[in-house]
Design a protein around this motif. Structure first.
Motif, PDB file in Angstrom:
ATOM      1  N   ARG A  15       2.422   5.730  10.467  1.00 14.80           N
ATOM      2  CA  ARG A  15       1.628   6.560   9.576  1.00 14.80           C
ATOM      3  C   ARG A  15       2.245   6.524   8.189  1.00 14.80           C
ATOM      4  NH1 ARG A  15       1.934  13.014  10.897  1.00 14.80           N
ATOM      5  NH2 ARG A  15       2.696  13.634   8.883  1.00 14.80           N
ATOM      6  N   GLU A  16       1.429   6.732   7.200  1.00 14.43           N
ATOM      7  CA  GLU A  16       1.879   6.733   5.818  1.00 14.43           C
ATOM      8  C   GLU A  16       2.904   7.859   5.664  1.00 14.43           C
ATOM      9  OE1 GLU A  16       2.333   7.112   1.721  1.00 14.43           O
ATOM     10  OE2 GLU A  16       1.365   8.689   2.853  1.00 14.43           O
ATOM     11  N   ALA A  17       4.014   7.583   5.000  1.00 16.78           N
ATOM     12  CA  ALA A  17       5.140   8.507   4.976  1.00 16.78           C
ATOM     13  C   ALA A  17       4.910   9.769   4.160  1.00 16.78           C
ATOM     14  CB  ALA A  17       6.386   7.783   4.458  1.00 16.78           C
ATOM     15  N   TYR A  18       4.338   9.651   2.983  1.00 18.45           N
ATOM     16  CA  TYR A  18       4.307  10.791   2.084  1.00 18.45           C
ATOM     17  C   TYR A  18       2.965  11.511   1.979  1.00 18.45           C
ATOM     18  CZ  TYR A  18       8.793   8.920   0.802  1.00 18.45           C
ATOM     19  OH  TYR A  18      10.072   8.449   0.857  1.00 18.45           O
ATOM     20  N   ASN A  19       1.889  10.798   2.081  1.00 14.89           N
ATOM     21  CA  ASN A  19       0.558  11.410   1.943  1.00 14.89           C
ATOM     22  C   ASN A  19      -0.394  10.876   3.010  1.00 14.89           C
ATOM     23  OD1 ASN A  19       1.009  12.929  -0.590  1.00 14.89           O
ATOM     24  ND2 ASN A  19       1.398  10.874  -1.380  1.00 14.89           N
ATOM     25  N   PRO A  20      -0.105  11.123   4.286  1.00 15.10           N
ATOM     26  CA  PRO A  20      -0.982  10.575   5.327  1.00 15.10           C
ATOM     27  C   PRO A  20      -2.389  11.170   5.209  1.00 15.10           C
ATOM     28  CG  PRO A  20       0.564  12.141   6.265  1.00 15.10           C
ATOM     29  CD  PRO A  20       0.970  11.946   4.840  1.00 15.10           C
ATOM     30  N   PRO A  21      -3.422  10.348   5.331  1.00 15.35           N
ATOM     31  CA  PRO A  21      -4.792  10.841   5.206  1.00 15.35           C
ATOM     32  C   PRO A  21      -5.238  11.705   6.384  1.00 15.35           C
ATOM     33  CG  PRO A  21      -4.786   8.524   5.760  1.00 15.35           C
ATOM     34  CD  PRO A  21      -3.365   8.905   5.522  1.00 15.35           C
ATOM     35  N   THR A  22      -4.556  11.574   7.524  1.00 17.67           N
ATOM     36  CA  THR A  22      -4.835  12.396   8.704  1.00 17.67           C
ATOM     37  C   THR A  22      -3.500  12.784   9.329  1.00 17.67           C
ATOM     38  OG1 THR A  22      -4.876  10.567  10.275  1.00 17.67           O
ATOM     39  CG2 THR A  22      -6.963  11.079   9.174  1.00 17.67           C
ATOM     40  N   PRO A  23      -3.483  13.792  10.187  1.00 23.90           N
ATOM     41  CA  PRO A  23      -2.214  14.179  10.811  1.00 23.90           C
ATOM     42  C   PRO A  23      -1.771  13.236  11.929  1.00 23.90           C
ATOM     43  CG  PRO A  23      -3.984  15.593  11.562  1.00 23.90           C
ATOM     44  CD  PRO A  23      -4.563  14.703  10.505  1.00 23.90           C
ATOM     45  N   GLY A  24      -2.611  12.328  12.353  1.00 23.56           N
ATOM     46  CA  GLY A  24      -2.278  11.455  13.467  1.00 23.56           C
ATOM     47  C   GLY A  24      -1.544  10.192  13.059  1.00 23.56           C
ATOM     48  N   PHE A  25      -1.324   9.326  14.040  1.00 26.35           N
ATOM     49  CA  PHE A  25      -0.656   8.049  13.853  1.00 26.35           C
ATOM     50  C   PHE A  25      -1.600   6.920  14.238  1.00 26.35           C
ATOM     51  CE2 PHE A  25       2.933  10.766  13.895  1.00 26.35           C
ATOM     52  CZ  PHE A  25       3.976  10.085  13.288  1.00 26.35           C
TER      53      PHE A  25
ATOM     54  N   LEU B 190       0.795  -1.221   0.000  1.00 29.25           N
ATOM     55  CA  LEU B 190       0.000   0.000   0.000  1.00 29.25           C
ATOM     56  C   LEU B 190       0.829   1.273   0.000  1.00 29.25           C
ATOM     57  CD1 LEU B 190      -2.720  -0.988   2.608  1.00 29.25           C
ATOM     58  CD2 LEU B 190      -2.921  -0.986   0.123  1.00 29.25           C
ATOM     59  N   ALA B 191       1.909   1.282   0.778  1.00 29.01           N
ATOM     60  CA  ALA B 191       2.634   2.538   0.961  1.00 29.01           C
ATOM     61  C   ALA B 191       3.952   2.315   1.683  1.00 29.01           C
ATOM     62  CB  ALA B 191       1.774   3.501   1.778  1.00 29.01           C
TER      63      ALA B 191
END
Length: 89
Positions: free
Chosen positions: A42-52, A22-23
């Motif tokens: 958290r997703e490294a480049y385009n996280p869907p939210t600011p959290g973890f 996925l990422a």
């Protein structure tokens, strides 16, 4: 869990990097003296939210443990955003 990425960097250094189909993921891993482990990821480049995402071992999968887990990284401004509906109360 809401926690600032730069606060994690300052307190714990650079994250581990994981890759799946996925990422690419930023991962911070922690362990309690009892041996129980958990990760913040958290997703490294385009996280869907600011959290973890908080990933835990089965013995830490409870609402009671959530408070401990949020305090464990030793970053005072960290807080829970949402608990999974599967979490035991």
């Amino acid at each position: 869990m809401q926690v600032d990425l730069m606060a994690l960097y300052r307190r714990w250094g650079r994250p581990d990097i994981g890759v799946d189909s996925l990422a690419e993921w930023l991962c911070f891993a922690f362990a309690f003296p009892s041996g129980e482990k958990f990760t913040l990821q958290r997703e490294a480049y385009n996280p869907p939210t600011p959290g973890f995402l908080l990933s835990v071992t089965s013995t830490l999968f409870s609402a009671e443990a959530a408070g401990q887990l949020i305090k464990a990284p030793d970053i005072s401004e960290a807080y829970a955003i949402e608990l999974s509906s599967e979490v035991e109360n």
